[in-house]
Design a protein around this motif. Structure first.
Motif, PDB file in Angstrom:
ATOM      1  N   GLU A  86      15.102  62.729  81.908  1.00  0.00           N
ATOM      2  CA  GLU A  86      15.379  64.138  81.599  1.00  0.00           C
ATOM      3  C   GLU A  86      16.602  64.622  82.382  1.00  0.00           C
ATOM      4  O   GLU A  86      17.439  65.367  81.852  1.00  0.00           O
ATOM      5  N   PHE A  89      19.751  63.354  80.589  1.00  0.00           N
ATOM      6  CA  PHE A  89      20.008  64.141  79.368  1.00  0.00           C
ATOM      7  C   PHE A  89      20.617  65.487  79.738  1.00  0.00           C
ATOM      8  O   PHE A  89      21.623  65.914  79.163  1.00  0.00           O
ATOM      9  N   ASP A  90      19.996  66.149  80.702  1.00  0.00           N
ATOM     10  CA  ASP A  90      20.419  67.500  81.058  1.00  0.00           C
ATOM     11  C   ASP A  90      21.818  67.511  81.673  1.00  0.00           C
ATOM     12  O   ASP A  90      22.654  68.352  81.322  1.00  0.00           O
ATOM     13  N   ALA A  91      22.082  66.569  82.557  1.00  0.00           N
ATOM     14  CA  ALA A  91      23.365  66.604  83.268  1.00  0.00           C
ATOM     15  C   ALA A  91      24.508  66.001  82.468  1.00  0.00           C
ATOM     16  O   ALA A  91      25.635  66.506  82.514  1.00  0.00           O
ATOM     17  N   PHE A  92      24.256  64.917  81.748  1.00  0.00           N
ATOM     18  CA  PHE A  92      25.356  64.173  81.117  1.00  0.00           C
ATOM     19  C   PHE A  92      25.387  64.281  79.591  1.00  0.00           C
ATOM     20  O   PHE A  92      26.266  63.699  78.950  1.00  0.00           O
ATOM     21  N   GLY A  93      24.423  64.974  79.027  1.00  0.00           N
ATOM     22  CA  GLY A  93      24.433  65.165  77.574  1.00  0.00           C
ATOM     23  C   GLY A  93      23.658  64.091  76.829  1.00  0.00           C
ATOM     24  O   GLY A  93      23.206  63.104  77.400  1.00  0.00           O
ATOM     25  N   SER A  94      23.531  64.309  75.516  1.00  0.00           N
ATOM     26  CA  SER A  94      22.645  63.452  74.726  1.00  0.00           C
ATOM     27  C   SER A  94      23.168  62.024  74.547  1.00  0.00           C
ATOM     28  O   SER A  94      22.388  61.091  74.454  1.00  0.00           O
ATOM     29  N   PHE A  95      24.520  61.846  74.516  1.00  0.00           N
ATOM     30  CA  PHE A  95      25.051  60.486  74.330  1.00  0.00           C
ATOM     31  C   PHE A  95      24.552  59.565  75.439  1.00  0.00           C
ATOM     32  O   PHE A  95      23.962  58.517  75.190  1.00  0.00           O
ATOM     33  N   TRP A  96      24.790  59.989  76.691  1.00  0.00           N
ATOM     34  CA  TRP A  96      24.372  59.162  77.824  1.00  0.00           C
ATOM     35  C   TRP A  96      22.851  59.133  77.939  1.00  0.00           C
ATOM     36  O   TRP A  96      22.257  58.147  78.395  1.00  0.00           O
ATOM     37  N   TRP A  98      20.589  59.206  75.380  1.00  0.00           N
ATOM     38  CA  TRP A  98      20.036  58.216  74.434  1.00  0.00           C
ATOM     39  C   TRP A  98      20.388  56.798  74.850  1.00  0.00           C
ATOM     40  O   TRP A  98      19.581  55.884  74.705  1.00  0.00           O
ATOM     41  N   PHE A  99      21.605  56.633  75.358  1.00  0.00           N
ATOM     42  CA  PHE A  99      22.006  55.298  75.817  1.00  0.00           C
ATOM     43  C   PHE A  99      21.043  54.814  76.909  1.00  0.00           C
ATOM     44  O   PHE A  99      20.530  53.694  76.865  1.00  0.00           O
ATOM     45  N   VAL A 313      11.575  63.344  77.835  1.00  0.00           N
ATOM     46  CA  VAL A 313      12.631  63.713  76.890  1.00  0.00           C
ATOM     47  C   VAL A 313      12.047  64.339  75.624  1.00  0.00           C
ATOM     48  O   VAL A 313      12.573  65.333  75.118  1.00  0.00           O
ATOM     49  N   PHE A 373      25.059  57.329  87.481  1.00  0.00           N
ATOM     50  CA  PHE A 373      24.405  58.611  87.185  1.00  0.00           C
ATOM     51  C   PHE A 373      23.671  59.152  88.418  1.00  0.00           C
ATOM     52  O   PHE A 373      23.741  60.340  88.726  1.00  0.00           O
ATOM     53  N   LEU A 376      26.210  60.500  90.925  1.00  0.00           N
ATOM     54  CA  LEU A 376      26.817  61.771  90.487  1.00  0.00           C
ATOM     55  C   LEU A 376      25.807  62.921  90.586  1.00  0.00           C
ATOM     56  O   LEU A 376      26.153  64.026  91.022  1.00  0.00           O
ATOM     57  N   LEU A 377      24.568  62.650  90.191  1.00  0.00           N
ATOM     58  CA  LEU A 377      23.541  63.700  90.262  1.00  0.00           C
ATOM     59  C   LEU A 377      23.297  64.144  91.703  1.00  0.00           C
ATOM     60  O   LEU A 377      23.135  65.327  91.983  1.00  0.00           O
TER      61      LEU A 377
ATOM     62  N   ILE B  17      16.433  67.144  70.096  1.00  0.00           N
ATOM     63  CA  ILE B  17      16.774  66.766  71.482  1.00  0.00           C
ATOM     64  C   ILE B  17      18.291  66.615  71.620  1.00  0.00           C
ATOM     65  O   ILE B  17      18.888  67.070  72.597  1.00  0.00           O
ATOM     66  N   THR B  18      18.901  65.985  70.601  1.00  0.00           N
ATOM     67  CA  THR B  18      20.352  65.790  70.637  1.00  0.00           C
ATOM     68  C   THR B  18      21.066  67.138  70.723  1.00  0.00           C
ATOM     69  O   THR B  18      22.035  67.290  71.481  1.00  0.00           O
ATOM     70  N   TYR B  21      20.541  68.938  74.232  1.00  0.00           N
ATOM     71  CA  TYR B  21      21.324  68.409  75.357  1.00  0.00           C
ATOM     72  C   TYR B  21      22.765  68.097  74.959  1.00  0.00           C
ATOM     73  O   TYR B  21      23.394  67.225  75.554  1.00  0.00           O
ATOM     74  N   LYS B  22      23.257  68.803  73.952  1.00  0.00           N
ATOM     75  CA  LYS B  22      24.599  68.502  73.437  1.00  0.00           C
ATOM     76  C   LYS B  22      25.667  68.670  74.529  1.00  0.00           C
ATOM     77  O   LYS B  22      26.564  67.834  74.704  1.00  0.00           O
ATOM     78  N   THR B  23      25.551  69.757  75.270  1.00  0.00           N
ATOM     79  CA  THR B  23      26.565  70.039  76.294  1.00  0.00           C
ATOM     80  C   THR B  23      26.101  69.571  77.666  1.00  0.00           C
ATOM     81  O   THR B  23      25.069  70.034  78.148  1.00  0.00           O
ATOM     82  N   PRO B  24      26.868  68.654  78.296  1.00  0.00           N
ATOM     83  CA  PRO B  24      26.489  68.221  79.646  1.00  0.00           C
ATOM     84  C   PRO B  24      26.552  69.392  80.623  1.00  0.00           C
ATOM     85  O   PRO B  24      27.456  70.220  80.531  1.00  0.00           O
ATOM     86  N   ARG B  25      25.573  69.436  81.520  1.00  0.00           N
ATOM     87  CA  ARG B  25      25.522  70.564  82.455  1.00  0.00           C
ATOM     88  C   ARG B  25      26.216  70.263  83.774  1.00  0.00           C
ATOM     89  O   ARG B  25      26.478  71.169  84.569  1.00  0.00           O
ATOM     90  N   ILE B  26      26.504  68.997  84.015  1.00  0.00           N
ATOM     91  CA  ILE B  26      27.109  68.648  85.301  1.00  0.00           C
ATOM     92  C   ILE B  26      28.524  69.217  85.387  1.00  0.00           C
ATOM     93  O   ILE B  26      29.234  69.277  84.378  1.00  0.00           O
ATOM     94  N   LEU B  36      32.722  58.773  84.528  1.00  0.00           N
ATOM     95  CA  LEU B  36      32.182  58.630  83.167  1.00  0.00           C
ATOM     96  C   LEU B  36      33.135  57.862  82.254  1.00  0.00           C
ATOM     97  O   LEU B  36      32.693  57.077  81.412  1.00  0.00           O
TER      98      LEU B  36
END
Lengths: 428, 58
Positions: A86, A89-96, A98-99, A313, A373, A376-377, B17-18, B21-26, B36
């Motif tokens: 979680e 997902f929250d910090a790096f977005g859905s791409f990272w 799901w990966f 998630v 990750f 960075l977190l 879910i996609t 979490y579309k926008t990264p919060r970091i 990255l």
């Protein structure tokens, strides 16, 4: 205050601290001891048989490395109250996101297969058929979680962790030559030079000591247990004790196989147990029991790491404090992974060697990502706050660890994919 | 619940879910951006090599 009163209050303070620690302890010890899973036991057994006591120093180094990586998950979990999946997902977005979760589930499933391979081979030594082993393991692991209590699950798992110490009496029984261990094992050395074979074993030992599932597991476990910021100190001690235990057990496994099997080609831990049984029946049996216990511990933690990650998630109820009816998705995934992995091991002619190789390659792709990750977190003040984010010293240490692991992991993945790349000439 | 409904429900959840979490919060500091980017390159190369190995093995 007089002396007896001072002793009394000192004892009471210590006793209170110990009670508090025992309440918090668990995730660190479990994740570190479970790190010595079936694959780990095979790696240490083969390392001892191949290089004798000479690589013990390397495991001593790996202990602090594992501690520094896992300690970060304690802080991250206690501060954010979120699991690792979680948090990504929250910090790096859905791409990272799901990966990471895709790679985690795939790696966990394949690793789970290797745990079942280890467990069926271990009990096979005692004449137990593989089908019965798989059924018994699934039933046992089901019984451990159906109580709907994290506390019960944790205490039962700690019992299996204690059983992992079986290698220590085994090492004393083989009567190793202590002066030889001290003279050859403690000082850093590479017997025969830094060859491709040596590199393979070094990487295998790193891979069994730091694995992606461990990061996901410990953070989720910290959250499920409900640890708070005030518990971080005890969580660190818990992780430190676990790191010490995992290295201690690994060293004693190496001592057993180095004493009994040095110079013999050992492909897996079950073969090592059988070979030792020819010299010493009791020690060989202890090794086999240890292998079963290691596979069981690995299976317990790995299947939970995936279930927790998915639950976080997908927003399912995902706690061991929930009964099966209250968290169906969480438990369905838990049992699906177990039954699926167990079933594959039972398929006649299943490509188990290929699966084992695949586990290594895929785990390598996730490890650098998981470590980056995490780093960075732990540096993001909006996530960790100023008090709990990494200090400069922690960053220096962890960055060195991450860079070294990424370089070695890449070389390892390349060597697994293209075996002839480094093998020419024998040396790197 | 039929298999089709279940699959559609699962895919809808994945989509939700996609989007969530579309926008990264970091905070996108230079260090985060570089890390990255390096990770993307690393994985791209490794996945490429895996694909190459797979194709040449066939």
């Amino acid at each position: 205050m007089n002396v007896p009163a001072r002793i009394f209050y000192g004892f009471r303070r210590m006793s209170k601290s110990l009670r508090l620690f025992l309440m918090v302890a668990g995730p660190g010890i479990i994740v570190m001891v479970a790190d010595n899973d079936a694959g780990g036991i095979t790696t240490y057994s083969a390392t001892g048989a191949q290089f004798g006591y000479n690589l013990i120093w390397f495991l001593v180094i790996l202990g602090p490395v594992a501690y520094f990586v896992q300690e970060m998950t304690v802080r991250l979990g206690a501060v954010t109250k979120r699991g690792h999946a979680e948090a990504i997902f929250d910090a790096f977005g859905s791409f990272w996101g799901w990966f990471s979760i895709g790679d985690l589930v795939l790696t966990d499933f394949l690793t789970l297969i290797t745990e079942f391979i280890g467990m069926t081979a271990a009990l096979g030594i005692f004449g137990v058929p593989p089908l019965l082993t798989v059924v018994l393991v699934i039933a046992l692991m089901g019984a451990m979680v159906v109580s709907g209590s994290y506390w019960t699950w944790e205490k039962l798992t700690l019992l299996f962790c204690a059983a992992n110490l079986i290698y220590i009496p085994a090492a004393f029984l083989v009567k190793p030559d202590v002066p030889t261990i001290l003279s050859t094992g403690i000082i850093p050395n590479f017997p025969g030079g830094f060859t491709y074979n040596m590199f393979f074993f070094i990487m295998a030992n790193i891979g069994t000591t730091i694995a992606p599932w461990m990061i996901f597991f410990q953070q989720s476990s910290v959250v499920d247990k409900g640890l708070q910021e005030k518990d971080i100190k005890s969580g660190r001690v818990d992780t430190l004790i676990g790191a010490f235990a995992t290295v201690l057990v690994a060293i004693f496994i190496i001592i057993v196989t180095a004493t009994e099997l040095h110079g013999q080609p050992i492909e897996d831990a079950a073969t090592a147990s059988i070979a030792i049984m020819k010299h010493d029946l009791l020690v060989g049996r202890l090794m086999a029991i240890g292998l079963f216990d290691a596979g069981l511990l690995g299976a317990i933690c790995i299947s939970l790491a995936s279930s927790w990650a998915f639950g976080e998630v997908f927003g399912w109820a995902h706690s061991l404090n929930r009964k099966v009816k209250e968290a169906p998705g969480f438990y369905v995934l838990y049992f699906t992974l177990l039954v699926g992995a167990g079933a594959i091991v039972l398929i006649p002619g299943a490509p188990l060697v290929l699966i084992t190789l695949f586990v290594q390659v895929i785990a390598v792709t996730l490890l650098p990502a998981a470590l980056v990750f995490l780093l960075l977190l732990l540096n993001d003040e909006s996530v960790m706050g100023a008090k709990y984010k990494n200090t400069r010293l922690q960053n220096i240490i962890v960055t060195i660890i991450v860079v070294v692991i990424i370089v070695l992991s890449t070389l390892y993945a390349l060597s697994a994919l293209f075996p002839n790349l480094f093998a020419q000439g024998g040396a790197l | 619940m039929t298999e089709t409904t279940r699959k559609a429900g699962f895919l809808a959840k994945v989509g939700e879910i996609t989007r969530k979490y579309k926008t990264p919060r970091i905070k996108a500091t230079p260090a985060v951006k570089v890390a990255l980017l390096a990770l993307r390159v690393y994985l791209f190369v490794l996945v490429g090599l895996l694909a190459y190995k797979f194709v040449t093995l066939l």
